[in-house]
Enzyme design. Structure first.
Site, PDB file in Angstrom:
ATOM      1  N   GLY A   9      18.967  24.833 -20.103  1.00 30.29           N
ATOM      2  CA  GLY A   9      18.279  25.550 -19.038  1.00 30.29           C
ATOM      3  C   GLY A   9      18.799  26.937 -18.745  1.00 30.29           C
ATOM      4  CG  ASN A  11      15.907  31.670 -21.872  1.00 35.31           C
ATOM      5  OD1 ASN A  11      16.081  32.858 -21.623  1.00 35.31           O
ATOM      6  ND2 ASN A  11      16.039  31.168 -23.089  1.00 35.31           N
ATOM      7  NE  ARG A  88       6.793  16.204 -26.304  1.00 41.00           N
ATOM      8  CZ  ARG A  88       7.200  15.309 -27.200  1.00 41.00           C
ATOM      9  NH1 ARG A  88       8.472  15.185 -27.449  1.00 41.00           N
ATOM     10  NH2 ARG A  88       6.343  14.556 -27.842  1.00 41.00           N
ATOM     11  CG  LEU A  89       4.081  21.866 -31.483  1.00 35.13           C
ATOM     12  CD1 LEU A  89       3.280  21.424 -32.701  1.00 35.13           C
ATOM     13  CD2 LEU A  89       4.230  23.365 -31.469  1.00 35.13           C
ATOM     14  CB  ILE A  90       1.450  23.466 -25.304  1.00 34.89           C
ATOM     15  CG1 ILE A  90       2.789  23.896 -24.703  1.00 34.89           C
ATOM     16  CG2 ILE A  90       0.391  23.295 -24.217  1.00 34.89           C
ATOM     17  CD1 ILE A  90       3.402  22.906 -23.741  1.00 34.89           C
ATOM     18  CG  HIS A 106      10.527  31.815 -31.295  1.00 30.84           C
ATOM     19  ND1 HIS A 106      10.675  30.453 -31.465  1.00 30.84           N
ATOM     20  CD2 HIS A 106      10.802  32.386 -32.493  1.00 30.84           C
ATOM     21  CE1 HIS A 106      11.018  30.225 -32.724  1.00 30.84           C
ATOM     22  NE2 HIS A 106      11.099  31.372 -33.362  1.00 30.84           N
TER      23      HIS A 106
END
Length: 187
Positions: A9, A11, A88-90, A106
């Protein structure tokens, strides 16, 4: 704004700190995480930010998990989602509900080194520089439209841990600044 995070956490903390500034145009109203007990949960508790903690595997499928997340976001009247180390991919459920309002940070100069292992990939490739990218999220893996990028030098023989620390320094400044501009409609 909701922040989605899966790790320590750092960021998320940078966003908490920025949102505490009186002129910041967004407030963080909840954390969404898929990793119970991760560092982001402790940071949310310390900041008094409610956290929705759920493992996707505890739902029938991705759509069911994201439908529950949408319920939570609706409760807090979330307008923006900031992915901050969310691993995770949204999926289509969240993408359609928040089209253009989901941002990600990223640790590379996209399109170079997309995916989970960007730091290790940059080290392995022996590149003289990598960077940080803030982009809008789409259905691909780190393929959404780029909003901002900043370069980060890679020293010869640099370890992945040292490069990650250097990247985090940039991320912690760039992400809150870009989110400020995006929420204000300036980017």
């Amino acid at each position: 704004m909701a922040v989605f995070a899966s790790g320590s956490g750092t960021n998320f903390q940078a966003l908490i700190d920025a949102a505490a500034e009186p002129d910041y145009p967004a407030s963080i109203v909840c954390l969404v995480t898929d990793v119970p007990g991760c560092g982001a949960v402790a940071r949310a508790a310390q900041a008094g930010i409610p956290a929705f903690v759920a493992r996707p595997r505890d739902f029938a499928d991705k759509a069911a998990f994201e439908a529950k997340v949408l319920e939570v976001l609706s409760t807090y009247q979330v307008e923006w989602i900031a992915l901050a180390g969310y691993m995770r991919l949204i999926g289509p459920t969240l993408l359609s509900a928040y089209d253009g309002h989901i941002l990600n940070i990223h640790p590379s100069l996209l399109p170079a080194f997309p995916g989970r292992h960007a730091i290790a990939d940059a080290i392995a490739a022996g590149v003289p520089e990598t960077g940080v990218t803030v982009h809008r999220v789409d259905a691909g893996i780190d393929t959404g439209p780029v909003i901002a990028q900043e370069r980060v030098p890679v020293d010869p023989g640099m370890s992945a841990a040292d490069l990650l620390a250097r990247v985090h320094e940039v991320e912690h400044q760039l992400y809150p600044a870009v989110l400020r501009r995006v929420v204000r409609g300036e980017a």
